[in-house]
Design a protein around this motif. Structure first.
Motif, PDB file in Angstrom:
ATOM      1  N   PHE A  29       0.857  -1.183   0.000  1.00  0.00           N
ATOM      2  CA  PHE A  29       0.000   0.000   0.000  1.00  0.00           C
ATOM      3  C   PHE A  29       0.895   1.234   0.000  1.00  0.00           C
ATOM      4  O   PHE A  29       1.806   1.340   0.819  1.00  0.00           O
ATOM      5  N   TYR A  30       0.627   2.111  -0.938  1.00  0.00           N
ATOM      6  CA  TYR A  30       1.369   3.367  -1.024  1.00  0.00           C
ATOM      7  C   TYR A  30       0.361   4.507  -0.980  1.00  0.00           C
ATOM      8  O   TYR A  30      -0.709   4.423  -1.587  1.00  0.00           O
ATOM      9  N   PHE A  31       0.691   5.570  -0.251  1.00  0.00           N
ATOM     10  CA  PHE A  31      -0.134   6.763  -0.260  1.00  0.00           C
ATOM     11  C   PHE A  31       0.724   7.961   0.103  1.00  0.00           C
ATOM     12  O   PHE A  31       1.839   7.829   0.607  1.00  0.00           O
ATOM     13  N   SER A  32       0.200   9.123  -0.184  1.00  0.00           N
ATOM     14  CA  SER A  32       0.861  10.379   0.181  1.00  0.00           C
ATOM     15  C   SER A  32      -0.042  11.144   1.128  1.00  0.00           C
ATOM     16  O   SER A  32      -1.269  11.010   1.089  1.00  0.00           O
ATOM     17  N   ALA A  33       0.568  11.963   1.971  1.00  0.00           N
ATOM     18  CA  ALA A  33      -0.170  12.822   2.906  1.00  0.00           C
ATOM     19  C   ALA A  33       0.596  14.139   3.032  1.00  0.00           C
ATOM     20  O   ALA A  33       1.814  14.173   2.819  1.00  0.00           O
ATOM     21  N   LEU A  34      -0.123  15.185   3.379  1.00  0.00           N
ATOM     22  CA  LEU A  34       0.546  16.455   3.631  1.00  0.00           C
ATOM     23  C   LEU A  34       1.459  16.295   4.844  1.00  0.00           C
ATOM     24  O   LEU A  34       1.093  15.653   5.829  1.00  0.00           O
ATOM     25  N   SER A  35       2.644  16.868   4.749  1.00  0.00           N
ATOM     26  CA  SER A  35       3.592  16.792   5.854  1.00  0.00           C
ATOM     27  C   SER A  35       3.286  17.912   6.846  1.00  0.00           C
ATOM     28  O   SER A  35       3.588  19.074   6.609  1.00  0.00           O
ATOM     29  N   THR A  36       2.660  17.529   7.951  1.00  0.00           N
ATOM     30  CA  THR A  36       2.331  18.465   9.026  1.00  0.00           C
ATOM     31  C   THR A  36       2.902  17.895  10.320  1.00  0.00           C
ATOM     32  O   THR A  36       3.367  16.754  10.350  1.00  0.00           O
ATOM     33  N   SER A  37       2.848  18.662  11.379  1.00  0.00           N
ATOM     34  CA  SER A  37       3.343  18.126  12.653  1.00  0.00           C
ATOM     35  C   SER A  37       2.527  16.894  13.057  1.00  0.00           C
ATOM     36  O   SER A  37       3.063  15.936  13.612  1.00  0.00           O
ATOM     37  N   VAL A  92       5.185  17.011   1.332  1.00  0.00           N
ATOM     38  CA  VAL A  92       4.417  15.770   1.233  1.00  0.00           C
ATOM     39  C   VAL A  92       5.247  14.614   1.786  1.00  0.00           C
ATOM     40  O   VAL A  92       6.460  14.563   1.589  1.00  0.00           O
ATOM     41  N   ILE A  93       4.560  13.699   2.460  1.00  0.00           N
ATOM     42  CA  ILE A  93       5.177  12.456   2.909  1.00  0.00           C
ATOM     43  C   ILE A  93       4.617  11.321   2.048  1.00  0.00           C
ATOM     44  O   ILE A  93       3.402  11.122   1.988  1.00  0.00           O
ATOM     45  N   GLY A  94       5.498  10.591   1.384  1.00  0.00           N
ATOM     46  CA  GLY A  94       5.113   9.388   0.658  1.00  0.00           C
ATOM     47  C   GLY A  94       5.326   8.194   1.574  1.00  0.00           C
ATOM     48  O   GLY A  94       6.398   8.027   2.151  1.00  0.00           O
ATOM     49  N   VAL A  95       4.296   7.376   1.731  1.00  0.00           N
ATOM     50  CA  VAL A  95       4.343   6.254   2.669  1.00  0.00           C
ATOM     51  C   VAL A  95       4.222   4.947   1.895  1.00  0.00           C
ATOM     52  O   VAL A  95       3.273   4.749   1.141  1.00  0.00           O
ATOM     53  N   TYR A  96       5.204   4.072   2.071  1.00  0.00           N
ATOM     54  CA  TYR A  96       5.160   2.734   1.482  1.00  0.00           C
ATOM     55  C   TYR A  96       5.016   1.733   2.621  1.00  0.00           C
ATOM     56  O   TYR A  96       5.785   1.754   3.584  1.00  0.00           O
ATOM     57  N   ALA A  97       4.010   0.870   2.518  1.00  0.00           N
ATOM     58  CA  ALA A  97       3.741  -0.112   3.567  1.00  0.00           C
ATOM     59  C   ALA A  97       3.557  -1.488   2.939  1.00  0.00           C
ATOM     60  O   ALA A  97       3.017  -1.617   1.843  1.00  0.00           O
ATOM     61  N   GLU A  98       4.008  -2.503   3.653  1.00  0.00           N
ATOM     62  CA  GLU A  98       3.871  -3.880   3.205  1.00  0.00           C
ATOM     63  C   GLU A  98       2.874  -4.598   4.098  1.00  0.00           C
ATOM     64  O   GLU A  98       2.756  -4.282   5.277  1.00  0.00           O
ATOM     65  N   GLY A  99       2.178  -5.569   3.510  1.00  0.00           N
ATOM     66  CA  GLY A  99       1.237  -6.368   4.281  1.00  0.00           C
ATOM     67  C   GLY A  99       1.894  -6.881   5.542  1.00  0.00           C
ATOM     68  O   GLY A  99       3.058  -7.303   5.521  1.00  0.00           O
ATOM     69  N   ALA A 100       1.178  -6.834   6.643  1.00  0.00           N
ATOM     70  CA  ALA A 100       1.763  -7.183   7.945  1.00  0.00           C
ATOM     71  C   ALA A 100       2.280  -8.608   7.975  1.00  0.00           C
ATOM     72  O   ALA A 100       3.153  -8.924   8.767  1.00  0.00           O
ATOM     73  N   GLY A 101       1.784  -9.469   7.111  1.00  0.00           N
ATOM     74  CA  GLY A 101       2.258 -10.849   7.073  1.00  0.00           C
ATOM     75  C   GLY A 101       3.437 -11.067   6.148  1.00  0.00           C
ATOM     76  O   GLY A 101       3.923 -12.179   6.005  1.00  0.00           O
ATOM     77  N   PHE A 102       3.942  -9.999   5.533  1.00  0.00           N
ATOM     78  CA  PHE A 102       5.009 -10.135   4.546  1.00  0.00           C
ATOM     79  C   PHE A 102       6.244 -10.823   5.125  1.00  0.00           C
ATOM     80  O   PHE A 102       6.882 -11.632   4.457  1.00  0.00           O
ATOM     81  N   GLU A 103       6.579 -10.515   6.371  1.00  0.00           N
ATOM     82  CA  GLU A 103       7.777 -11.128   6.943  1.00  0.00           C
ATOM     83  C   GLU A 103       7.637 -12.635   7.071  1.00  0.00           C
ATOM     84  O   GLU A 103       8.625 -13.357   7.103  1.00  0.00           O
ATOM     85  N   LEU A 104       6.405 -13.145   7.105  1.00  0.00           N
ATOM     86  CA  LEU A 104       6.214 -14.594   7.158  1.00  0.00           C
ATOM     87  C   LEU A 104       6.599 -15.247   5.842  1.00  0.00           C
ATOM     88  O   LEU A 104       6.919 -16.430   5.786  1.00  0.00           O
ATOM     89  N   LEU A 105       6.579 -14.470   4.749  1.00  0.00           N
ATOM     90  CA  LEU A 105       7.030 -14.970   3.453  1.00  0.00           C
ATOM     91  C   LEU A 105       8.548 -15.029   3.373  1.00  0.00           C
ATOM     92  O   LEU A 105       9.112 -15.747   2.568  1.00  0.00           O
ATOM     93  N   GLU A 106       9.214 -14.216   4.180  1.00  0.00           N
ATOM     94  CA  GLU A 106      10.667 -14.111   4.112  1.00  0.00           C
ATOM     95  C   GLU A 106      11.388 -14.802   5.268  1.00  0.00           C
ATOM     96  O   GLU A 106      12.607 -14.883   5.265  1.00  0.00           O
TER      97      GLU A 106
END
Length: 160
Positions: free
Chosen positions: A43-51, A89-103
């Motif tokens: 999952f990738y998304f962007s958000a405004l960079s605020t405090s 802007v903050i770009g956020v890259y996230a991996e499925g929480a179970g991804f480490e079980l694949l590795e």
């Protein structure tokens, strides 16, 4: 859609929304990708960079949202700070929480007369994952043996 941000202990610490729930923290450019062959969701998304967003968007925190009436859970694995069209802007890259079980690999496992609770405890040992087993499966005793080094996800998929 609302995106909920959870800390590493799975406590909700914030929300991003385009629905007026939290107008100080909108998100955009969201892209949810499902790899059917490997079950590795990203999952990738962007958000405004605020405090506010800088406080909640940290590597290791979790992102969750509803998709097709199911809750999806991801771990933030990278952040990218950019200046776009006059906005920070903050770009956020996230991996499925179970991804480490694949590795993550597990060596030989042999359990005699064990139930699913014991199996899950052994197979998930060292991964940080928690589990809950229904009482009917807790009583189901079987011999379980794996003589090859396999990915944790594969061993789970083979057994459950």
């Amino acid at each position: 859609m609302n995106i909920f941000i959870l800390n590493r202990n799975y406590k909700r610490i914030g929300v991003l929304s385009n629905q007026g729930v939290n107008p100080k923290a909108p998100y955009f450019d969201d892209l949810y990708t499902q790899e059917l062959e490997t079950s590795a969701d990203t999952f990738y998304f962007s958000a405004l960079s605020t405090s506010y967003t800088q406080d909640i968007l940290e590597i290791g925190n979790h992102v969750t949202f509803e998709f097709n009436n199911q809750q999806k859970l991801f771990v933030i694995s990278s952040l990218e700070f950019e200046h776009k069209e006059g906005m920070n802007v903050i770009g956020v890259y996230a991996e499925g929480a179970g991804f480490e079980l694949l590795e993550t690999y597990k060596k030989d496992i042999k359990l005699e007369q064990c139930n699913y609770s014991q199996f899950l405890a052994k197979i998930l040992e060292g991964t940080g994952w928690k589990y809950k087993v229904s009482s009917s499966l807790a009583k189901n005793l079987q011999d379980m043996e794996y003589t090859q080094k396999k990915k944790v996800y594969t061993k789970l998929k083979d057994r459950i």
